[in-house]
Design a protein around this motif. Structure first.
Motif, short mmCIF file in Angstrom:
data_model
loop_
_atom_site.label_atom_id
_atom_site.label_comp_id
_atom_site.label_asym_id
_atom_site.label_seq_id
_atom_site.Cartn_x
_atom_site.Cartn_y
_atom_site.Cartn_z
N ASP A 165 -22.52 53.87 44.63
CA ASP A 165 -22.62 55.26 44.19
C ASP A 165 -21.47 55.68 43.28
O ASP A 165 -21.41 56.83 42.84
N GLY A 166 -20.54 54.74 43.01
CA GLY A 166 -19.44 55.03 42.11
C GLY A 166 -18.18 55.56 42.78
O GLY A 166 -17.19 55.84 42.10
N ARG A 167 -18.18 55.67 44.11
CA ARG A 167 -17.00 56.19 44.81
C ARG A 167 -16.04 55.04 45.11
O ARG A 167 -16.43 53.89 45.30
N TRP A 168 -14.76 55.39 45.15
CA TRP A 168 -13.73 54.40 45.45
C TRP A 168 -13.84 53.99 46.91
O TRP A 168 -13.91 54.84 47.79
N LEU A 169 -13.88 52.71 47.18
CA LEU A 169 -13.85 52.20 48.56
C LEU A 169 -12.45 51.75 48.95
O LEU A 169 -12.04 51.94 50.10
N ARG A 170 -11.77 51.18 48.03
CA ARG A 170 -10.42 50.68 48.30
C ARG A 170 -9.68 50.64 46.98
O ARG A 170 -10.24 50.22 45.96
N VAL A 171 -8.43 51.06 46.97
CA VAL A 171 -7.60 51.07 45.76
C VAL A 171 -6.23 50.51 46.09
O VAL A 171 -5.78 50.59 47.25
N ASN A 172 -5.57 49.93 45.10
CA ASN A 172 -4.21 49.44 45.33
C ASN A 172 -3.18 50.42 44.80
O ASN A 172 -3.50 51.44 44.17
N ARG A 173 -1.92 50.09 45.05
CA ARG A 173 -0.83 51.02 44.70
C ARG A 173 -0.71 51.19 43.18
O ARG A 173 -0.40 52.27 42.70
N ALA A 174 -0.96 50.09 42.42
CA ALA A 174 -0.83 50.19 40.97
C ALA A 174 -1.83 51.19 40.39
O ALA A 174 -1.49 51.96 39.48
N LEU A 175 -3.05 51.22 40.91
CA LEU A 175 -4.04 52.17 40.43
C LEU A 175 -3.63 53.60 40.76
O LEU A 175 -3.80 54.51 39.94
N CYS A 176 -3.09 53.78 41.95
CA CYS A 176 -2.60 55.12 42.32
C CYS A 176 -1.47 55.55 41.40
O CYS A 176 -1.39 56.72 40.99
N ARG A 177 -0.61 54.60 41.03
CA ARG A 177 0.50 54.92 40.13
C ARG A 177 -0.03 55.25 38.73
O ARG A 177 0.46 56.17 38.08
N ILE A 178 -1.03 54.50 38.27
CA ILE A 178 -1.59 54.74 36.93
C ILE A 178 -2.24 56.11 36.86
O ILE A 178 -2.04 56.86 35.90
N LEU A 179 -3.03 56.47 37.88
CA LEU A 179 -3.78 57.73 37.86
C LEU A 179 -3.02 58.89 38.45
O LEU A 179 -3.46 60.05 38.33
N GLY A 180 -1.88 58.60 39.13
CA GLY A 180 -1.05 59.69 39.65
C GLY A 180 -1.58 60.33 40.93
O GLY A 180 -1.15 61.43 41.29
N PRO A 196 -2.30 60.02 45.24
CA PRO A 196 -2.04 59.25 46.46
C PRO A 196 -3.33 58.55 46.89
O PRO A 196 -4.43 58.94 46.50
N VAL A 197 -3.19 57.55 47.76
CA VAL A 197 -4.34 56.74 48.17
C VAL A 197 -5.42 57.60 48.81
O VAL A 197 -6.60 57.52 48.46
N ASP A 198 -5.04 58.44 49.78
CA ASP A 198 -6.02 59.23 50.52
C ASP A 198 -6.82 60.14 49.59
O ASP A 198 -8.03 60.29 49.74
N GLU A 199 -6.14 60.76 48.64
CA GLU A 199 -6.84 61.67 47.75
C GLU A 199 -7.73 60.94 46.75
O GLU A 199 -8.84 61.39 46.43
N LEU A 200 -7.27 59.76 46.29
CA LEU A 200 -8.07 59.01 45.32
C LEU A 200 -9.36 58.48 45.95
O LEU A 200 -10.40 58.40 45.29
N LEU A 201 -9.31 58.15 47.26
CA LEU A 201 -10.50 57.63 47.94
C LEU A 201 -11.57 58.69 48.13
O LEU A 201 -12.71 58.36 48.49
N THR A 202 -11.23 59.95 47.93
CA THR A 202 -12.23 61.02 48.04
C THR A 202 -12.94 61.26 46.72
O THR A 202 -13.82 62.12 46.65
#
Length: 618
Positions: free
Chosen positions: A161-176, A178-184
């Motif tokens: 469906d296009g939602r994030w299931l799992r992300v690493n720290r580098a992606l969080c750093r690139i997009l600015g 935090p992990v919990d917020e990006l997974l939503t």
């Protein structure tokens, strides 16, 4: 027990036979009265069971032989009773069969034990292998997790469906985020709106199974609203039934590269703009002999269009004609030697589109930058045709000045010598006046770059002492023509001598006198006159001085003409006629033949008019 039997059977055969022999010997010593075969049988069975078939059969043979010696008579191999022989045979047969039976029984037990041990060891080995595999799996998973979390680029698992299931720290750093917020969120939420449609098209194609992966460069939005450029590579992991389990996306921040590319494009555009609008002819070509850019001045000065010059060969054919091959080889040699950043210069004659021959100075240099793996070269040209002509003119003028200076020195020397010989009493004054007249001629020639002197300018320069009388008592008129340098010097000195004598002895020495100076151009004849009126009476001079030589012989020889010097009672009259080609500057005749009305030069000094004397030309 079976473990000990296995151990005993692993001993050397001689050791086992020895132990069996010892057992038979012990049974012989401890034999029971009346039961001679009982202990032997026990020894045989024990040897066979523990030590194996070989030891058992050896024990049967040894115990049978020992029994033979135990029958009466003692120690006699001779059996006295038939029943004893039968007993021995029965014993040997029974013992041998027992050995085989007990060996089979023990072998079976040992085989079962060995099989059980093997099965147990195999089970243990399988269990150990499973533990090893489990440990390797755990280590691999740990390494994969560590690689996922610590990768230098952003990595994400994305659901269908296009939602994030799992992300690493580098992606969080690139997009600015935090992990919990990006997974939503989904990848749609962070994609720049203008780039979302193209990304979704690829995503849908992968979801439909038409492609297995795709790569795209797009813009994303950081949490702080900043726009960043990313290179995104997407693959998929499928289930057993072929449906997509999840997507794997690798995202790299390429903002710095994009900024560098933008600056490079801007620099190239500025360079190209500077090149195209340069006042000098400039061209840019590569090692494939393609002309990449040509300045507007190059096109304007050569007359060729941009479409006519796609390659170096097209330029050389048009600009150099028969020498095209030679010039093209020079350019190819510059390309071959491009590893050495050497500036090459040359002056070549080119042919413009309208057929004119122009001399261009070329400077060609390889550039440090490259474009698409190609070496670039810049060529700067300059049309030096006029410059070369001017330089040649300067050299010619220098030689001419040298020649004229020598002539001038010779003339000054002649003036000095003749003035001193013929007029020694006032040598300094006369010599100075004549040198000043000569200098006035030189000033006019220098002012006109030795291209001739206007006759009226020459007249007014020699009459500068009487500038206040020009227009009233002195009339100056004639066609606008130019004298060449030699004629200007000779006629200028003659006018000076005439003016000097007029001021001292002639028409200008009295208040009522007047002078008329005129010249004309009739076809190919140039004529000039000096006429004095209302002055003191004039008489023929008794002696001929340097002044007479100047106004007569010098002018006549210079212009190859005729001079008439008349001493009429009304005043001195001087007339010159000569071929116009000898006196006038070539191609310098004025179309306008109206008489000049220009004002006289500024007054330098007034002559001191003395008392009237007998007019004469010295």
């Amino acid at each position: 027990m079976l473990r000990w039997i296995t151990l005993a059977r692993s001993w050397h055969p001689l050791v086992r036979i020895g132990i069996a022999t010892i057992a038979v010997a012990v049974a012989t010593v401890w034999r029971l009265p009346g039961e001679m075969f009982l202990l032997y049988f026990v020894a045989v069975v024990a040897s066979a069971s523990v030590l194996g078939r070989t030891a058992g059969f050896v024990a049967v043979a040894e115990s049978t032989i020992a029994s033979l010696f135990l029958f009466d008579p003692v120690y006699s191999p001779k059996v006295t009773h038939t029943v004893d022989l039968l007993a021995l045979e029965i014993y040997a047969i029974a013992a041998a069969l027992s050995v085989e039976a007990f060996c089979r029984l023990v072998d079976s037990a040992l085989a079962e034990r060995s099989a059980a041990i093997s099965a147990r060891m195999e089970a243990q080995a399988r269990l150990a292998d499973q533990e090893v595999q489990l440990g390797l799996t755990r280590n691999s998973e740990a390494r994969l997790r560590a690689g996922f979390d610590n990768a230098a680029v952003g990595i994400a698992h994305i659901g269908p469906d296009g939602r994030w299931l799992r992300v690493n720290r580098a992606l969080c750093r690139i997009l600015g985020y935090p992990v919990d917020e990006l997974l939503t969120k989904s990848f749609r939420d962070v994609t720049y709106p203008d780039d979302l449609a193209a990304d979704l098209v690829q995503f849908e194609l992968m979801r439909e199974g038409k492609i297995e992966s795709y790569e795209v460069e797009k813009r994303d939005l950081r949490k702080d609203g900043a726009i960043i450029w990313c290179r995104k590579t997407v693959g998929c992991v499928r289930k057993g039934d072929g449906s997509i389990d999840y997507f794997v996306s690798v995202i790299e921040d390429i903002s710095a590269r994009k900024q560098a590319e933008k600056e490079l494009r801007e620099n190239e555009e500025r360079f190209r703009s500077s090149l195209l609008h340069s006042p000098l002819p400039i061209s840019l070509f590569d090692d494939r002999e393609q002309i990449l850019a040509v300045s507007q001045s190059w096109l304007e000065q050569s007359g060729y269009s941009r479409e006519e010059l796609p390659r170096l060969e097209d330029w050389t054919i048009r600009a150099y004609g028969e020498r095209s091959g030679e010039v093209l080889e020079r350019l190819r040699q510059i390309i071959i030697d491009s590893t050495e950043p050497e500036v090459r210069s040359a002056e070549l004659m080119i042919r413009t589109k309208d057929g004119r021959e122009r001399l261009w100075s070329f400077v060609t240099s390889p550039q440090a930058t490259q474009s698409g793996g190609r070496h670039l070269f810049v060529c700067v040209a300059q049309d030096v045709t006029n410059q070369k002509a001017h330089e040649e003119q300067i050299h010619l003028l220098m030689r001419e000045i040298n020649h004229r200076a020598k002539n001038m020195l010779s003339l000054v020397q002649a003036i000095a010598r003749q003035t001193m010989v013929r007029e020694p009493e006032d040598f300094i004054e006369r010599f100075t006046d004549r040198i000043q007249a000569l200098a006035a001629n030189q000033d006019l020639l220098v002012k006109n770059e030795w291209q001739g002197v206007d006759v009226e300018d020459l007249v007014r320069a020699q009459l500068a002492h009487f500038a206040d009388l020009v227009g009233s008592r002195i009339t100056v008129h004639g066609s606008p023509v130019r004298l060449n340098a030699a004629a200007a010097q000779a006629i200028g000195l003659a006018l000076h001598e005439l003016a000097t004598n007029a001021g001292k002895y002639g028409a200008l020495s009295v208040d009522a006198g007047c002078v008329d100076v005129g010249w004309r151009l009739d076809s190919d004849i140039f004529a000039m006159s000096w006429t004095e009126r209302k002055g003191p009476p004039v008489s023929q001079p008794k002696r001929r001085g340097f002044g007479s030589t100047v106004v007569d012989s010098m002018v006549k020889q210079t212009v190859n003409g005729e001079v008439q010097l008349d001493y009429a009672p009304s005043g001195v009259a001087w007339n010159l006629t000569c071929p116009a080609a000898n006196a006038l500057e070539q191609n310098a005749l004025y179309k306008n033949s109206e008489p000049s009305t220009r004002s006289a030069p500024a007054l330098v000094r007034k002559p001191v008019l003395g008392q009237p004397q007998a007019p004469t030309v010295h």
